[in-house]
Design a protein around this motif. Structure first.
Motif, short mmCIF file in Angstrom:
data_model
loop_
_atom_site.label_atom_id
_atom_site.label_comp_id
_atom_site.label_asym_id
_atom_site.label_seq_id
_atom_site.Cartn_x
_atom_site.Cartn_y
_atom_site.Cartn_z
N VAL A 180 0.85 -1.20 0.00
CA VAL A 180 0.00 0.00 0.00
C VAL A 180 0.88 1.26 0.00
O VAL A 180 0.61 2.22 -0.73
N SER A 181 1.95 1.23 0.77
CA SER A 181 2.87 2.36 0.83
C SER A 181 3.51 2.64 -0.53
O SER A 181 3.59 3.78 -0.99
N TYR A 182 3.99 1.58 -1.19
CA TYR A 182 4.57 1.76 -2.52
C TYR A 182 3.53 2.25 -3.53
O TYR A 182 3.83 3.14 -4.34
N ILE A 183 2.34 1.70 -3.48
CA ILE A 183 1.27 2.14 -4.39
C ILE A 183 1.00 3.62 -4.17
O ILE A 183 0.84 4.39 -5.12
N ARG A 184 0.99 4.05 -2.91
CA ARG A 184 0.75 5.45 -2.57
C ARG A 184 1.84 6.34 -3.15
O ARG A 184 1.57 7.38 -3.75
N ARG A 185 3.08 5.95 -2.95
CA ARG A 185 4.20 6.80 -3.37
C ARG A 185 4.45 6.79 -4.88
O ARG A 185 4.88 7.80 -5.43
N TYR A 186 4.23 5.66 -5.53
CA TYR A 186 4.66 5.54 -6.92
C TYR A 186 3.54 5.39 -7.94
O TYR A 186 3.82 5.39 -9.14
N ILE A 187 2.29 5.32 -7.47
CA ILE A 187 1.17 5.30 -8.41
C ILE A 187 0.22 6.45 -8.07
O ILE A 187 0.22 7.45 -8.76
#
Length: 137
Positions: free
Chosen positions: A104-111
């Protein structure tokens, strides 16, 4: 090791997420560049990214021992790349709370915020543990 029911439910939620809010499909050259940029920002060693003939039902696999991500075909989605990177970056390599929170954190930052909020809410609604969602970076 992850509970098989938890793994199946995590995949089910991610499938619903991918259908409701697809992410970009990248050519392997684009995916490699994008992954390298993310790893630089996250202070992670860049995993080797390669296409590989995997069983049809498997989109990709992360192999921690050789620090690589293998994708089935030549055009992975951003979601697929971030899913596998979350496996590599977590101490627990399964599909548990740490993994879901990292994804979820990666999706937030990079999408996008919208993508992350949806994925988080789908995990919560499925009663899968995940750290509280933050709208800030």
């Amino acid at each position: 090791m992850s509970d098989p029911t938890e793994v199946a439910l995590t995949y089910e939620v991610e499938q619903k997420f991918a259908e409701a809010m697809p992410t970009r499909t990248l050519l392997m050259s684009e995916a490699s560049t994008w992954l390298r940029d993310i790893c630089e920002q996250e202070d992670l060693d860049v995993p080797h990214l390669d296409s590989h003939a995997l069983p049809q039902r498997i989109e990709a696999v992360a192999i921690a021992e050789t620090w690589c991500i293998l994708v089935n075909g030549v055009a992975p989605t951003q979601h697929t790349i971030l899913h596998e990177l979350a496996h590599l970056s977590c101490a627990n390599k399964g599909h548990g709370k740490e993994f879901r929170t990292q994804l979820v954190s990666y999706i937030r930052r990079y999408i996008s915020l919208e993508h992350a909020a949806l994925l988080h809410s789908l995990f919560v609604n499925a009663q899968l543990s995940v750290e509280p969602f933050s709208a800030t970076r």
